[in-house]
Design an enzyme around this catalytic site. Structure first.
Site, PDB file in Angstrom:
ATOM      1  N   LYS A  85       0.844  -1.206   0.000  1.00  0.00           N
ATOM      2  CA  LYS A  85       0.000   0.000   0.000  1.00  0.00           C
ATOM      3  C   LYS A  85       0.874   1.249   0.000  1.00  0.00           C
ATOM      4  CE  LYS A  85      -3.946   1.985   2.549  1.00  0.00           C
ATOM      5  NZ  LYS A  85      -4.852   1.805   3.701  1.00  0.00           N
ATOM      6  N   SER A 160      -9.826   1.680   2.514  1.00  0.00           N
ATOM      7  CA  SER A 160      -8.939   2.457   1.675  1.00  0.00           C
ATOM      8  C   SER A 160      -7.870   1.641   0.968  1.00  0.00           C
ATOM      9  CB  SER A 160      -8.265   3.536   2.518  1.00  0.00           C
ATOM     10  OG  SER A 160      -7.431   2.951   3.510  1.00  0.00           O
ATOM     11  N   SER A 184      -9.917  -0.811   6.727  1.00  0.00           N
ATOM     12  CA  SER A 184      -9.337  -0.677   5.388  1.00  0.00           C
ATOM     13  C   SER A 184      -8.569  -1.872   4.869  1.00  0.00           C
ATOM     14  CB  SER A 184      -8.433   0.542   5.324  1.00  0.00           C
ATOM     15  OG  SER A 184      -9.227   1.691   5.162  1.00  0.00           O
TER      16      SER A 184
END
Ligand code: GLN
Length: 488
Positions: A85, A160, A184
């Site tokens: 990420k 996210s 997330s």
């Protein structure tokens, strides 16, 4: 074996083939880069690909260096290609947090979790797309454009960590790192049909994770199988003296092999699973509810004892408490982006105040600005007691609800998201509705406990995830139960 067969394998299978020298690290990496090249034009799961277009930042070069030294059985991810990420710092590789503010930020250090991946022998393919500063539930808040759900490209992948989930689901990589502040990791895993583990707060170092809500954030893996998550859990766990919130604990009896063995369990005999009634009430989509019911029946058939439990504060007050705490912490964490020290700087400012204002106005997107404003408000003199202090008190009640239920049960089981993946653009203009999508995930972060999301079935061809909640540092039980329950 064809390329797509290779990239579709589990991490554990790939590991065995790499160790047996049936395939080299370079071949595995090349296969993933080809898969990335084929799928990215439609998915946009990645912000940066280490495909050698910058010769100093090349995944294939890393893989070749591993091959030159040969397979190393002591390194549990030797030669395994992964994505990370973009909120997690990678030395020499651009790290944007999905924001204009950090569009050209190239860290000179690795996050602790990246150091661990590299020590374990992983090859980093690129950086996954995300909602700006991890604020969002659909990846539509990325300054670099949204990611699409590989299962249906007209839909969101969740957020996210939507880029991480999409890159795993589309077989661009064998695992990805995400971060979970209020769901997330678990929610995009559920919406894309993968496994996502949110570790106990303090189990995994946050050093080098760009902070959103520091008392909530945890890094964890997204994978295609529970065994693969077990391997990553072992690699990531560990005390870090350079993170003051890292738990001073040893994980010596939780090696990759030990956790993987737990995840290989096929029955639930002797396990007591709590079913929190509040997670199965109003607002849960009927199709999702049916998949959950079938999963509970399967758990019973596998030998689990099911018990209804109540977490009275965990859904009722979760969204309110979470968004106050998260925004308060975000407003403080994001104050470092001032256009002076690093990050985006507006051109032509005519005073210091003007420089701050313009840099932050131009560098941050709308959702981030909304949260900075709300977070600053709930912390301001005169409102602090009414909002922030109250939310902190509610947080204590929520944690106690979980601990009471977990004193009687080995783990709890609940849906991850009230609905399956929704259409791109359909709720992005309604922030409150977007916040309500997090109803089943945020309370676990407030409680600091571990959670494992796993694919439980489908509705109309779209994946449905369920999650298991566990006692502090008892990821092993979650991996065992998830391994037995997952619908492949
Ligand atoms: N959707 C939640 C939020 O926007 C959770 C995000 C996260 O876990 N990073 O805050």
């Amino acid at each position: 074996m064809s390329l797509s067969e290779l990239t579709g394998e589990s991490l554990v299978r790939l590991r065995a083939r790499l160790a047996a020298k049936e395939i080299s690290a370079e071949e595995a990496t090349r296969a993933c880069l080809e898969r990335i090249a084929a799928t990215e034009p439609s998915l946009h799961a990645l912000i940066t690909v280490r495909d050698g277009s910058d010769p100093a930042d090349d995944a294939l070069a890393d893989a070749r260096a591993l091959d030159a030294a040969g397979p190393d059985p002591s390194r549990p991810l030797w030669g395994v290609p992964v994505t990370v990420k973009d909120a997690i710092a990678t030395r020499g590789t651009r790290t944007t947090a999905g924001s204009r503010m950090l569009e050209s930020f190239v860290p000179f250090y690795d996050a602790a979790v990246v150091e661990r991946l590299k020590e374990a022998g992983a090859v980093i393919l690129g950086k996954a797309n995300m909602d700006e500063f991890a604020m969002g539930s659909s990846t539509e808040n990325s300054a670099f454009g949204p990611t699409r759900n590989p299962r249906d490209e007209s839909r969101v992948p969740g957020g996210s960590s939507g880029g991480s989930a999409a890159s795993v689901a589309a077989c661009q990589c064998f695992a990805s790192l995400g971060s979970d502040t209020g769901g997330s990791i678990r929610q995009p895993a559920a919406l894309c049909g993968c496994v996502g583990l949110k570790p106990t707060y303090g189990r995994v170092s946050r050093r080098g994770l760009i902070a959103y809500g520091s008392s909530l954030d945890q890094v964890g893996p997204l994978t295609r199988t529970v065994e693969d998550a077990a391997v990553l859990c072992a690699v990531l766990s560990g005390h870090d003296r350079r993170d003051s919130t890292s738990a001073a604990r040893s994980y010596a009896d939780e090696s990759a092999d030990a956790l993987c063995a737990a995840a290989g369990r096929t029955d639930l005999k002797g396990m007591r699973l709590g079913v929190p009634v509040e997670f199965f009430g109003e607002g849960l989509d009927a199709g999702v509810a049916r998949v959950c019911e079938r999963t509970l029946e399967r758990a019973r058939a596998l030998g689990a004892e099911l018990e209804e439990v109540s977490l009275p504060h965990a859904t009722r007050h979760a969204i309110a408490a979470y968004y106050i705490v998260a925004m308060a912490e975000a407003s403080s964490n994001l104050s470092r982006f001032d256009g002076v020290r690093y990050g985006y700087r507006a051109a032509d400012a005519d005073s210091l105040d003007d420089l701050y204002t313009r840099s932050r106005t131009e560098g941050f997107g709308a959702e981030v600005q909304r949260r900075i404003l709300l977070g600053t408000y709930v912390l301001s003199a005169g409102y602090y007691d009414a909002y922030y202090r109250k939310a902190a008190q509610v947080r204590g009640l929520i944690r106690q609800d979980y601990l009471d239920a977990l004193a009687r049960c080995d783990a709890l089981i609940a849906p991850v998201s009230p609905v399956t993946a929704w259409k791109l653009g359909s709720i992005i203009d309604d922030p409150l509705k977007m916040y309500l999508m997090d109803i089943y995930t945020v309370s676990l972060n407030l409680a600091g406990l571990p959670g494992l999301a796993f694919p439980a079935g489908e509705v109309d061809g779209l994946p449905v995830g369920m999650q298991l909640f566990g006692r502090p540092f008892d990821e092993r039980t979650l991996l065992a139960a998830g391994g037995a329950l997952m619908q492949r």
